[in-house]
Design an enzyme around this catalytic site. Structure first.
Site, mmCIF file in Angstrom:
data_model
loop_
_atom_site.group_PDB
_atom_site.id
_atom_site.type_symbol
_atom_site.label_atom_id
_atom_site.label_comp_id
_atom_site.label_asym_id
_atom_site.label_seq_id
_atom_site.Cartn_x
_atom_site.Cartn_y
_atom_site.Cartn_z
ATOM 1 C CD GLU A 1 37.077 67.883 24.210
ATOM 2 O OE1 GLU A 1 37.868 67.163 24.850
ATOM 3 O OE2 GLU A 1 35.842 67.775 24.273
ATOM 4 C CG ASP B 1 44.029 70.180 10.188
ATOM 5 O OD1 ASP B 1 44.080 70.654 11.342
ATOM 6 O OD2 ASP B 1 44.908 70.378 9.330
ATOM 7 C CG ASP C 1 51.130 63.305 19.982
ATOM 8 O OD1 ASP C 1 52.160 63.267 20.686
ATOM 9 O OD2 ASP C 1 50.908 62.481 19.077
ATOM 10 C CE LYS D 1 61.531 58.885 19.688
ATOM 11 N NZ LYS D 1 61.733 57.948 18.550
ATOM 12 C CG ASP E 1 50.412 63.768 30.777
ATOM 13 O OD1 ASP E 1 50.127 64.311 29.692
ATOM 14 O OD2 ASP E 1 50.727 62.564 30.859
ATOM 15 C CB THR F 1 40.152 61.005 31.038
ATOM 16 O OG1 THR F 1 41.522 61.446 30.984
ATOM 17 C CG2 THR F 1 39.232 62.161 30.663
ATOM 18 C CG PHE G 1 45.493 60.316 28.627
ATOM 19 C CD1 PHE G 1 46.120 59.610 27.621
ATOM 20 C CD2 PHE G 1 46.084 61.498 29.055
ATOM 21 C CE1 PHE G 1 47.297 60.065 27.044
ATOM 22 C CE2 PHE G 1 47.259 61.963 28.487
ATOM 23 C CZ PHE G 1 47.859 61.235 27.476
ATOM 24 C CD GLU G 2 43.640 64.643 35.057
ATOM 25 O OE1 GLU G 2 43.977 65.413 35.974
ATOM 26 O OE2 GLU G 2 42.621 64.810 34.362
#
Length: 239
Positions: free
Chosen positions: A67, A119, A142, A146, A178, A217, A219-220
């Site tokens: 993940e 990373d 992320d 922009k 999303d 979550t 966040f969702e």
């Protein structure tokens, strides 16, 4: 000063920004207790200071899911608990998220989760063997909304080719976002990768139905409240 005609070294564009954040008291306690046991730094794996050796980490050979960007660990811990026969590697750069995941796996007494700080792209490129993963998951990366920053988005052709090469035949690449334009970019990039096939090609738009087993979550939930649709994409490595 560089000699005339010399080329400048290529500067790799990363998809993340590493912000140092203070840990809560509970997170610090979990970090001090469990990071030396369950956590590793990608930098150490890349330098050779420590081997990349999942069978040794987990004490067994089992299907392995990587993940990328485990966040605060809600999905990671829930999915690991629901699939005890699968080993999970969570790669994240955000220390409070890793510490929170340590708390979750300690509370649930999970033994099938390893945490890596650093990373994930470098890890995949330099240490993860080809055709060694049963799955790669990237939930809500992320979006770099922009336009001038979109080159920083993780899901680009080179990355998808790399991730696909690390999947076993039949292994899955599961993406969720999303952001509508990022979802479209993900689908276009993955559709263009010869090693992958869209498991939802017969679905409207090629979007995969939201799996019931993927936890919702906070966040969702916030994305839903703010009116953003969530898109899942599921690709399978061709034989």
């Amino acid at each position: 000063m560089a000699e005339p005609g010399a080329t400048r070294p290529h500067r790799q564009i990363t998809s993340f920004v590493h912000h140092r954040s203070r840990l809560t008291e509970g997170q610090q306690h979990a970090w001090d207790r469990w990071w030396p046991v369950r956590g590793r730094d990608v930098a150490d794996l890349l330098s050779g200071a420590e081997p990349y050796d999942p069978p040794a980490w987990f004490g067994r050979v089992a299907p392995l899911v990587l993940e990328i960007g485990s966040g605060m660990g809600e999905s990671t811990a829930a999915l690991a608990a629901a699939a005890p026969d699968v080993d999970h590697i969570a790669v994240e750069v955000f220390e409070p998220g890793l510490a929170q995941l340590l708390m979750r796996i300690a509370d649930a007494e999970l033994t099938n989760v390893a945490l890596l700080r650093g990373d994930a792209v470098a890890l995949l490129k330099e240490r993860v063997p080809p055709a060694s993963l049963s799955g790669v998951r990237i939930f809500f990366p992320d979006p770099w909304p922009k336009r001038k920053h979109r080159k920083r988005r993780l899901v680009q052709p080179d990355f998808v080719a790399l991730a696909a090469s690390r999947l076993q035949p039949g292994g899955t690449l599961h993406l969720a976002t999303d952001w509508d334009d990022y979802a479209t970019q993900m689908r276009s990039v993955c559709d263009g990768e010869p090693l992958l096939e869209n498991t939802a090609a017969d679905q409207p738009g090629g979007w995969a139905p939201r799996p019931e087993w993927r936890p919702v979550t906070k966040f969702e939930q916030r994305a839903r409240i703010e009116g953003r649709d969530v898109h899942d994409l599921m690709y399978r490595r061709r034989p």
